[in-house]
Design a protein around this motif. Structure first.
Motif, PDB file in Angstrom:
ATOM      1  N   PHE A  57      -2.759  -3.315  -3.172  1.00 34.91           N
ATOM      2  CA  PHE A  57      -3.404  -2.094  -2.658  1.00 34.91           C
ATOM      3  C   PHE A  57      -3.924  -2.318  -1.237  1.00 34.91           C
ATOM      4  O   PHE A  57      -3.757  -1.464  -0.359  1.00 34.91           O
ATOM      5  CB  PHE A  57      -4.544  -1.645  -3.568  1.00 34.91           C
ATOM      6  CG  PHE A  57      -4.108  -1.276  -4.958  1.00 34.91           C
ATOM      7  CD1 PHE A  57      -2.991  -0.491  -5.183  1.00 34.91           C
ATOM      8  CD2 PHE A  57      -4.827  -1.719  -6.056  1.00 34.91           C
ATOM      9  CE1 PHE A  57      -2.595  -0.146  -6.471  1.00 34.91           C
ATOM     10  CE2 PHE A  57      -4.447  -1.376  -7.349  1.00 34.91           C
ATOM     11  CZ  PHE A  57      -3.328  -0.592  -7.546  1.00 34.91           C
ATOM     12  N   SER A  58      -4.536  -3.459  -0.996  1.00 32.35           N
ATOM     13  CA  SER A  58      -5.055  -3.774   0.343  1.00 32.35           C
ATOM     14  C   SER A  58      -3.928  -3.851   1.361  1.00 32.35           C
ATOM     15  O   SER A  58      -4.073  -3.382   2.497  1.00 32.35           O
ATOM     16  CB  SER A  58      -5.819  -5.100   0.322  1.00 32.35           C
ATOM     17  OG  SER A  58      -6.986  -4.984  -0.453  1.00 32.35           O
ATOM     18  N   ASP A  98       6.021   6.012  -1.860  1.00 35.46           N
ATOM     19  CA  ASP A  98       5.021   7.075  -1.752  1.00 35.46           C
ATOM     20  C   ASP A  98       4.477   7.479  -3.121  1.00 35.46           C
ATOM     21  O   ASP A  98       3.303   7.780  -3.271  1.00 35.46           O
ATOM     22  CB  ASP A  98       5.563   8.292  -1.000  1.00 35.46           C
ATOM     23  CG  ASP A  98       6.684   9.023  -1.725  1.00 35.46           C
ATOM     24  OD1 ASP A  98       7.440   8.380  -2.495  1.00 35.46           O
ATOM     25  OD2 ASP A  98       6.817  10.242  -1.517  1.00 35.46           O
ATOM     26  N   TYR A  99       5.310   7.443  -4.147  1.00 32.56           N
ATOM     27  CA  TYR A  99       4.864   7.815  -5.489  1.00 32.56           C
ATOM     28  C   TYR A  99       3.818   6.816  -6.001  1.00 32.56           C
ATOM     29  O   TYR A  99       2.790   7.198  -6.550  1.00 32.56           O
ATOM     30  CB  TYR A  99       6.052   7.887  -6.450  1.00 32.56           C
ATOM     31  CG  TYR A  99       5.630   8.263  -7.847  1.00 32.56           C
ATOM     32  CD1 TYR A  99       5.223   9.564  -8.156  1.00 32.56           C
ATOM     33  CD2 TYR A  99       5.616   7.323  -8.873  1.00 32.56           C
ATOM     34  CE1 TYR A  99       4.817   9.914  -9.425  1.00 32.56           C
ATOM     35  CE2 TYR A  99       5.206   7.668 -10.151  1.00 32.56           C
ATOM     36  CZ  TYR A  99       4.820   8.955 -10.421  1.00 32.56           C
ATOM     37  OH  TYR A  99       4.404   9.297 -11.679  1.00 32.56           O
ATOM     38  N   PHE A 100       4.062   5.524  -5.791  1.00 34.94           N
ATOM     39  CA  PHE A 100       3.103   4.490  -6.186  1.00 34.94           C
ATOM     40  C   PHE A 100       1.753   4.737  -5.516  1.00 34.94           C
ATOM     41  O   PHE A 100       0.707   4.659  -6.156  1.00 34.94           O
ATOM     42  CB  PHE A 100       3.645   3.112  -5.804  1.00 34.94           C
ATOM     43  CG  PHE A 100       2.677   1.984  -6.040  1.00 34.94           C
ATOM     44  CD1 PHE A 100       2.539   1.411  -7.295  1.00 34.94           C
ATOM     45  CD2 PHE A 100       1.919   1.483  -4.997  1.00 34.94           C
ATOM     46  CE1 PHE A 100       1.655   0.363  -7.510  1.00 34.94           C
ATOM     47  CE2 PHE A 100       1.027   0.438  -5.199  1.00 34.94           C
ATOM     48  CZ  PHE A 100       0.894  -0.116  -6.458  1.00 34.94           C
ATOM     49  N   ARG A 121      -3.807   6.356  -5.372  1.00 36.45           N
ATOM     50  CA  ARG A 121      -4.872   7.135  -4.728  1.00 36.45           C
ATOM     51  C   ARG A 121      -5.587   8.013  -5.757  1.00 36.45           C
ATOM     52  O   ARG A 121      -6.809   8.119  -5.751  1.00 36.45           O
ATOM     53  CB  ARG A 121      -4.293   7.982  -3.595  1.00 36.45           C
ATOM     54  CG  ARG A 121      -5.352   8.692  -2.789  1.00 36.45           C
ATOM     55  CD  ARG A 121      -4.833   9.346  -1.548  1.00 36.45           C
ATOM     56  NE  ARG A 121      -3.628  10.097  -1.801  1.00 36.45           N
ATOM     57  CZ  ARG A 121      -2.773  10.463  -0.853  1.00 36.45           C
ATOM     58  NH1 ARG A 121      -2.996  10.161   0.407  1.00 36.45           N
ATOM     59  NH2 ARG A 121      -1.702  11.144  -1.151  1.00 36.45           N
ATOM     60  N   THR A 122      -4.845   8.627  -6.662  1.00 40.18           N
ATOM     61  CA  THR A 122      -5.429   9.447  -7.727  1.00 40.18           C
ATOM     62  C   THR A 122      -6.385   8.627  -8.588  1.00 40.18           C
ATOM     63  O   THR A 122      -7.418   9.115  -9.022  1.00 40.18           O
ATOM     64  CB  THR A 122      -4.314  10.048  -8.607  1.00 40.18           C
ATOM     65  OG1 THR A 122      -3.481  10.860  -7.785  1.00 40.18           O
ATOM     66  CG2 THR A 122      -4.875  10.881  -9.739  1.00 40.18           C
ATOM     67  N   LYS A 123      -6.049   7.362  -8.806  1.00 39.66           N
ATOM     68  CA  LYS A 123      -6.880   6.476  -9.632  1.00 39.66           C
ATOM     69  C   LYS A 123      -7.996   5.805  -8.828  1.00 39.66           C
ATOM     70  O   LYS A 123      -8.774   5.036  -9.378  1.00 39.66           O
ATOM     71  CB  LYS A 123      -6.004   5.422 -10.294  1.00 39.66           C
ATOM     72  CG  LYS A 123      -5.054   6.015 -11.313  1.00 39.66           C
ATOM     73  CD  LYS A 123      -4.210   4.945 -11.967  1.00 39.66           C
ATOM     74  CE  LYS A 123      -3.320   5.560 -13.034  1.00 39.66           C
ATOM     75  NZ  LYS A 123      -2.563   4.543 -13.761  1.00 39.66           N
ATOM     76  N   GLY A 124      -8.031   6.049  -7.509  1.00 38.28           N
ATOM     77  CA  GLY A 124      -9.092   5.496  -6.674  1.00 38.28           C
ATOM     78  C   GLY A 124      -8.839   4.082  -6.164  1.00 38.28           C
ATOM     79  O   GLY A 124      -9.742   3.449  -5.632  1.00 38.28           O
ATOM     80  N   PHE A 125      -7.606   3.580  -6.282  1.00 37.97           N
ATOM     81  CA  PHE A 125      -7.296   2.220  -5.828  1.00 37.97           C
ATOM     82  C   PHE A 125      -7.017   2.148  -4.328  1.00 37.97           C
ATOM     83  O   PHE A 125      -7.166   1.090  -3.718  1.00 37.97           O
ATOM     84  CB  PHE A 125      -6.104   1.649  -6.594  1.00 37.97           C
ATOM     85  CG  PHE A 125      -6.354   1.516  -8.070  1.00 37.97           C
ATOM     86  CD1 PHE A 125      -7.488   0.873  -8.550  1.00 37.97           C
ATOM     87  CD2 PHE A 125      -5.464   2.032  -8.983  1.00 37.97           C
ATOM     88  CE1 PHE A 125      -7.728   0.751  -9.906  1.00 37.97           C
ATOM     89  CE2 PHE A 125      -5.684   1.909 -10.346  1.00 37.97           C
ATOM     90  CZ  PHE A 125      -6.819   1.272 -10.809  1.00 37.97           C
TER      91      PHE A 125
END
Length: 113
Positions: free
Chosen positions: A54-55, A76-78, A83-87
């Motif tokens: 993620f970083s 982009d899907y990943f 992003r939806t999960k806040g990662f």
């Protein structure tokens, strides 16, 4: 216009780049990417810690590197799911292809999401 350097793989454990110009490789090597043994101009960053992945995706975003859409790997899907999960946070850019995205002259548009 030729395809830009872009993130083609983003998934648990790794991030993959397709580098458009060989001269652009050094910054990615300095970040820990390694050349793929199976694909020309593809460089991989691997980590068993998903937080590192993620970083790295956010760092590449900050460098202006776009993500490929589902037509060319689906990075982009990943990122949308992460992003939806806040990662990951913030806006990203992606390369949206039209026509055969594996052709060198495939038309594309870079867009924010």
């Amino acid at each position: 216009m030729s395809k830009p350097t872009m993130v083609t793989i983003a998934e648990s454990g790794r991030v993959g780049l397709e580098v458009a110009v060989e001269d652009d490789v050094t910054p990615f090597l300095n970040l820990g990417f390694q050349a793929s043994k199976n694909h020309e101009r593809v460089y991989l960053f691997r980590s068993p810690d998903e937080t590192d992945v993620f970083s790295m995706v956010e760092r590449l975003r900050d460098m202006g590197i776009p993500l490929a859409t589902h037509r060319h790997g689906g990075a982009d899907y990943f990122v949308e799911v992460a992003r939806t999960k806040g990662f990951v946070r913030g806006k990203f850019i992606r390369v949206n292809f039209f026509g055969n995205d594996f052709d060198a002259d495939a038309p594309f548009k870079v867009e924010e999401f």
